[in-house]
Write an enzyme that holds these catalytic residues in place. Structure first.
Site, PDB file in Angstrom:
ATOM      1  N   ARG A   1      52.906  88.869 101.742  1.00 24.20           N
ATOM      2  CA  ARG A   1      53.339  89.166 103.124  1.00 24.20           C
ATOM      3  C   ARG A   1      52.962  88.038 104.096  1.00 24.20           C
ATOM      4  O   ARG A   1      52.548  88.286 105.235  1.00 24.20           O
ATOM      5  CB  ARG A   1      52.710  90.466 103.637  1.00 24.20           C
ATOM      6  CG  ARG A   1      53.111  91.718 102.901  1.00 24.20           C
ATOM      7  CD  ARG A   1      54.577  92.081 103.158  1.00 24.20           C
ATOM      8  NE  ARG A   1      54.835  93.479 102.874  1.00 24.20           N
ATOM      9  CZ  ARG A   1      55.070  93.971 101.661  1.00 24.20           C
ATOM     10  NH1 ARG A   1      55.125  93.154 100.620  1.00 24.20           N
ATOM     11  NH2 ARG A   1      55.282  95.255 101.491  1.00 24.20           N
TER      12      ARG A   1
ATOM     13  N   SER B   1      55.479  99.354 107.676  1.00 24.36           N
ATOM     14  CA  SER B   1      54.040  99.257 107.409  1.00 24.36           C
ATOM     15  C   SER B   1      53.336  98.455 108.499  1.00 24.36           C
ATOM     16  O   SER B   1      53.626  97.281 108.686  1.00 24.36           O
ATOM     17  CB  SER B   1      53.790  98.569 106.065  1.00 24.36           C
ATOM     18  OG  SER B   1      54.423  99.285 105.047  1.00 24.36           O
TER      19      SER B   1
ATOM     20  N   GLU C   1      50.054  93.752 109.406  1.00 23.60           N
ATOM     21  CA  GLU C   1      51.244  93.139 108.809  1.00 23.60           C
ATOM     22  C   GLU C   1      52.245  92.827 109.936  1.00 23.60           C
ATOM     23  O   GLU C   1      52.920  91.815 109.934  1.00 23.60           O
ATOM     24  CB  GLU C   1      51.881  94.096 107.791  1.00 23.60           C
ATOM     25  CG  GLU C   1      53.112  93.512 107.131  1.00 23.60           C
ATOM     26  CD  GLU C   1      53.634  94.339 105.978  1.00 23.60           C
ATOM     27  OE1 GLU C   1      52.834  94.850 105.167  1.00 23.60           O
ATOM     28  OE2 GLU C   1      54.861  94.484 105.886  1.00 23.60           O
TER      29      GLU C   1
END
Ligand SMILES: Cc1cc2nc3c(=O)[nH]c(=O)nc-3n(C[C@H](O)[C@H](O)[C@H](O)COP(=O)(O)OP(=O)(O)OC[C@H]3O[C@@H](n4cnc5c(N)ncnc54)[C@H](O)[C@@H]3O)c2cc1C
Length: 358
Positions: free
Chosen positions: A165, A244, A354
């Site tokens: 990520r 998320s 994130e």
């Protein structure tokens, strides 16, 4: 020709649907538009933020600068042989539209990434990933324009420094380059389906079994992924979310032992089974590391489907923070900070965002 907007509402340009305002806003449809936008006085005198669909951004408050919204379109084949195709894609193309295009043309490589909201240009920024596939696997190169100098540069895969990520565009080169095109290499030969991906809640294999028959085809995987995502995740048209909020933490074996004292049945994934070549935390390099599921750990704390004023978590996924009508940026941020604080208190682990908090 670019048109400069002032005190512009970003409500339709972030998937939390927060009614934050940008001091200046401009939408670009081509490289020429972008160069023009970078040369206006408002661009030279203010900080600049590049915006795709706002599916991974949390604006804490109004943005006191210039937002450049990306709408550079176009998908074209630049190389083709018996084995593969290289596509060059405008960074403002909708990611799911690109996945659909590849599946409809029997090109394999990004089908597990179906239904991820956002633009193609943002995909390398956090090396989007889902259901055992990640962007880096098909990525060839990208072209970007320097915000400071207006110069164009081609980045190879190595130069992008893809991680879990993460990429150089989320770190050292954050807000420094505007990605204009992305090249992906896709296979013309269907190599079958890797159905091994599963979590505590879902399995690609069982979804495929319920919607398709053997032998599975490329389109079956695409449909299975969409079906799982529709069941599990909030739809951004209906509810404000960025998916998320936090990344799954990477922890050492010692930390895992401590965690197992609190939640003995915690699932964990050995890092050596993962594709990410580099760790994002230098402190963990060389150590035996595992990934633990932030969503499940938050659920254990009772964070699934909670609501506090205009903010909460999705009833089917504790990692998905949702913003209800009227929510303000600072309210959402205060909620996510509380989640992080509670997580640290309970498990001794610091959650990393994130989402890009602005
Ligand atoms: C319901 C939901 C589910 C999701 N599921 C997943 C998932 O499974 N896997 C996953 O990886 N992500 C997932 N996401 C996160 C999100 O979809 C991705 O991060 C997506 O790539 C964001 O695209 P965007 O165009 O909206 O980027 P934005 O949110 O607009 O921008 C994100 C960041 O990228 C930068 N950026 C955007 N475009 C450019 C550009 N052209 N050049 C340089 N920098 C740029 C921005 O400045 C910002 O820092 C999900 C989000 C939602 C809402």
């Amino acid at each position: 020709m670019t048109r400069l907007e002032k005190d512009f509402s970003l409500k339709k340009h972030n998937t939390f649907h927060l009614d934050v305002h940008a001091k200046f806003f401009v939408e670009v449809h081509s490289k020429e538009d972008l160069i023009e936008a970078l040369n206006i006085p408002e661009a030279r005198e203010n900080k600049i933020f590049i915006l795709g669909d706002g599916a991974n951004v949390l604006f804490k408050s109004d943005f006191n600068g210039l937002i450049i919204k990306n709408s550079i379109k176009g998908i074209r084949t630049i190389e083709e042989n018996d084995d593969h195709v290289i596509l060059e894609v405008g960074s403002g193309v909708d990611w799911h539209e690109l996945v659909t295009y590849t599946v409809n043309n029997n090109l394999q490589g990004i089908e597990n990434l179906a239904f991820i909201p956002g633009t193609v240009g943002a995909a390398p920024v956090q090396n989007i990933a889902a259901y055992g596939q990640e962007l880096a696997e098909t990525f060839e190169t990208l072209t970007a324009i320097s915000i400071e100098t207006g110069e164009e540069k081609v980045f190879t895969k190595e130069e992008c420094e893809f991680k879990y990520r993460d990429s150089i565009f989320k770190g050292e080169l954050k807000d420094k380059y505007f990605i204009t095109q992305v090249r992906l290499k896709l296979s013309k030969h269907f190599k079958g389906v890797d159905t091994t991906y599963h979590s505590r809640y879902e399995s690609l294999e069982s979804e495929l079994q319920s919607i398709a028959t053997l032998p599975y085809k490329l389109k079956d995987i695409y449909n299975a992924v969409i079906s799982i995502r529709k069941k599990k995740l909030p739809q951004v048209e209906e509810i404000g979310t960025i998916g998320s909020t936090f990344a799954n933490p990477f922890i050492t074996q010692e930390q895992l032992k401590e965690l197992q004292k609190i939640v003995p049945h915690v699932q964990f994934y050995p890092i050596n089974k993962m594709l990410y070549p580099k760790m994002d935390d230098p402190a963990l390099i060389g150590l035996e590391v595992v990934k633990v599921p932030a969503g499940w750990l938050l659920e254990e704390m009772g964070y699934k489907g909670v609501r506090d004023g205009n903010v909460g978590t999705f009833p089917r996924h504790a990692l998905c923070v949702v913003a209800y009508d009227g929510a303000r940026g600072e309210e959402v941020y205060a909620f996510t900070e509380k989640m992080r604080g509670d997580f640290k208190k309970k498990y001794g682990i610091t959650l990393k965002y994130e989402v890009n908090v602005i």
